[in-house]
Enzyme design. Structure first.
Site, PDB file in Angstrom:
ATOM      1  N   SER A 191     -18.619  21.367  32.154  1.00  0.00           N
ATOM      2  CA  SER A 191     -17.347  21.581  32.591  1.00  0.00           C
ATOM      3  C   SER A 191     -16.735  21.005  33.753  1.00  0.00           C
ATOM      4  CB  SER A 191     -16.813  23.134  32.737  1.00  0.00           C
ATOM      5  OG  SER A 191     -17.817  23.530  33.828  1.00  0.00           O
ATOM      6  N   HIS A 219     -15.936  24.271  26.291  1.00  0.00           N
ATOM      7  CA  HIS A 219     -14.955  22.944  26.235  1.00  0.00           C
ATOM      8  C   HIS A 219     -15.751  22.143  24.795  1.00  0.00           C
ATOM      9  CE1 HIS A 219     -13.627  23.663  30.302  1.00  0.00           C
ATOM     10  NE2 HIS A 219     -14.964  24.168  30.439  1.00  0.00           N
ATOM     11  N   LYS A 250      -8.988  28.302  25.881  1.00  0.00           N
ATOM     12  CA  LYS A 250      -8.999  27.051  26.141  1.00  0.00           C
ATOM     13  C   LYS A 250      -8.196  26.421  25.043  1.00  0.00           C
ATOM     14  CE  LYS A 250     -12.110  27.003  29.811  1.00  0.00           C
ATOM     15  NZ  LYS A 250     -13.478  27.732  30.569  1.00  0.00           N
TER      16      LYS A 250
HETATM   17  C1  LIG Z   1     -13.974  28.580  31.132  1.00  0.00           C
HETATM   18  C2  LIG Z   1     -15.298  28.880  30.900  1.00  0.00           C
HETATM   19  C3  LIG Z   1     -15.856  30.058  30.567  1.00  0.00           C
HETATM   20  C4  LIG Z   1     -15.215  31.503  30.860  1.00  0.00           C
HETATM   21  O1  LIG Z   1     -14.283  31.522  29.883  1.00  0.00           O
HETATM   22  P1  LIG Z   1     -13.002  32.686  30.246  1.00  0.00           P
HETATM   23  O2  LIG Z   1     -12.217  32.942  28.902  1.00  0.00           O
HETATM   24  O3  LIG Z   1     -12.077  31.657  30.998  1.00  0.00           O
HETATM   25  O4  LIG Z   1     -13.323  33.718  31.195  1.00  0.00           O
HETATM   26  C5  LIG Z   1     -17.251  30.355  30.365  1.00  0.00           C
HETATM   27  N1  LIG Z   1     -18.076  29.125  30.074  1.00  0.00           N
HETATM   28  C6  LIG Z   1     -17.558  27.908  30.119  1.00  0.00           C
HETATM   29  C7  LIG Z   1     -18.490  26.661  30.274  1.00  0.00           C
HETATM   30  C8  LIG Z   1     -16.156  27.895  30.732  1.00  0.00           C
HETATM   31  O5  LIG Z   1     -15.769  26.583  30.960  1.00  0.00           O
END
Ligand SMILES: *Cc1c(COP(=O)(O)O)cnc(C)c1O
Length: 402
Positions: A191, A219, A250
């Site tokens: 990320s 992602h 996301k």
């Molecule tokens: C954003 C993210 C999460 C957490 O997800 P949310 O739904 O925002 O709590 C978990 N793992 C990764 C790699 C992320 O980028």
């Protein structure tokens, strides 16, 4: 008055953080928690009366505000209201939850799916429910905080290996006693850097050492693979991962997290995970929105294609302008700035020109590797990407990183 660290460490910690935040705000370098007033189409937002180009969004396929997804959420409110009758296990499960979980399982090519109230909670509860005190868990050093926290919460032997270093993973797996349970956990796309895990090698090592494999696709869903199905599709090795984790916040414009896997494992989690049993069900509107988003990805394959083209244009264009984009291969594109100061100056210059970007500084990334963490989406048009890259170049020259 500065609190006494020895007699009141809580007050001292609060004071120290507030000092840091206030200092940044006074210096005009505070870019976090900025309220967005309004959505303006796929890739623009209204902030403080100004229309800004959004280059910090996780909505990789530009689905926030999609008419079909909005309509599904509205209908769910009409049919079910805004909340549920409690936790999933008791009165909280709606037919919508089951339909969404079946939709995700089909998308992921797995037998079943379980959903939780966030991606963060999904990692926390899944890792700590599957492994415990006498087990071993292996985690890439650049994995997301929610994976790290899940490993710590599990109380298992927690082994971190150098980022994407397969030799070290092989060695660490080999060092573990043969009779213990082993779980390897990795992000599909990292990320902060935007690079991709070497999945074929990880899969091979898990087979060799008899370890379970869990991949976080936060992602990579909608981003990797011909049809946006993620990392297995990207490498052409469908069925290689035991446990696929994803977020609904996301690419999918809702909230929540999920685990896709075998029917038995999902049944186990449904009856053993404390985050599932003791925390409220996702609300109807968000469930319906998430489900419709998976259908839109299927029905509008041009979005995945457009994201791929935009990503290519963005990375190549920034590199040809002289930026160091580190090792990214995806829609997460870091622009290396060096010191925290430089990253703040870059951000300020770019914000002044109405582009929304964010700096990432230490301790989130190592000192000296402060960066802008920009993202490109399918909601951008190529002309807009070119225009914004010219702005980045101009500001980069002004602040002296180009
Ligand atoms: C954003 C993210 C999460 C957490 O997800 P949310 O739904 O925002 O709590 C978990 N793992 C990764 C790699 C992320 O980028």
């Amino acid at each position: 008055m500065v609190p006494n660290r020895d007699t009141d460490p809580i007050e001292w910690r609060i004071h120290a953080m507030c000092e840091r935040v206030n200092g940044a705000q006074q210096a005009g370098y505070y870019y976090y928690n900025i309220p967005i007033n309004e959505l303006r189409g796929g890739a623009k937002v209204l902030v403080d009366g100004r229309e800004m180009s959004m280059f910090a969004s996780y909505s990789y396929l530009g689905l926030i505000g999609h008419p079909r997804i909005n309509a599904a959420a509205r209908k769910a409110i009409d049919d079910f209201g805004t909340g549920t009758h409690g936790v999933r296990t008791l009165a909280g499960t709606l037919i919508l939850h089951r339909e969404m979980e079946e939709t995700i399982a089909e998308f992921e090519g797995m037998e079943d799916t379980i959903t939780f109230s966030s991606g963060y909670v999904t990692n926390l509860t899944t890792i700590s429910t599957l492994v415990g005190r006498h087990d071993y868990v292996f985690s890439d050093k650049l994995n997301h905080a929610s994976i790290v926290d899940g490993c710590l919460m599990a109380g298992a032997k927690f082994i971190r290996f150098r980022h994407n270093d397969m030799e070290e993973l092989d060695m660490r797996l080999g060092e573990a006693p043969s009779q213990v349970a082993k779980l390897v956990v990795c992000d599909a796309v990292f990320s902060m850097d935007g690079d991709i895990i070497n999945l074929p090698s990880v899969v091979e090592l898990c087979k060799k050492h008899d370890a379970w494999l869990m991949i976080d696709e936060a992602h990579s869903i909608g981003v990797l693979g011909e049809t946006g199905k993620g990392i297995e599709e990207h490498f052409g090795i469908e069925g290689a991962v035991d446990i696929k984790m994803g977020t609904l916040s996301k690419t999918i414009p809702s909230v929540g997290g999920y685990i896709a896997g075998s029917a038995d494992m999902i049944k186990y989690l449904r009856h053993q995970s404390r985050a599932y049993i003791f925390s409220a069900a996702l609300p109807p509107a968000q469930v319906a929105a998430a489900m419709e988003a998976f259908h839109v990805i299927r029905d509008e394959p041009w979005r995945v294609e457009k994201l791929r083209e935009n990503t290519d244009l963005f990375i190549k264009g920034l590199q040809s302008r002289g930026f160091d984009t580190m090792r990214t291969e995806t829609a997460i594109v870091p622009l290396l700035c060096g010191t925290d100061e430089k990253a703040f100056e870059m951000t300020r210059g770019i914000h002044e020109r109405d582009v929304f970007v964010l700096p990432v500084i230490s301790p989130a990334v190592p000192e000296g590797l402060a960066r802008l963490r920009t993202t490109v989406t399918a909601g951008h048009e190529p002309e807009e990407i070119e225009r914004v890259m010219d702005i980045f170049e101009q500001v980069g020259k002004n602040v002296g990183i180009l």
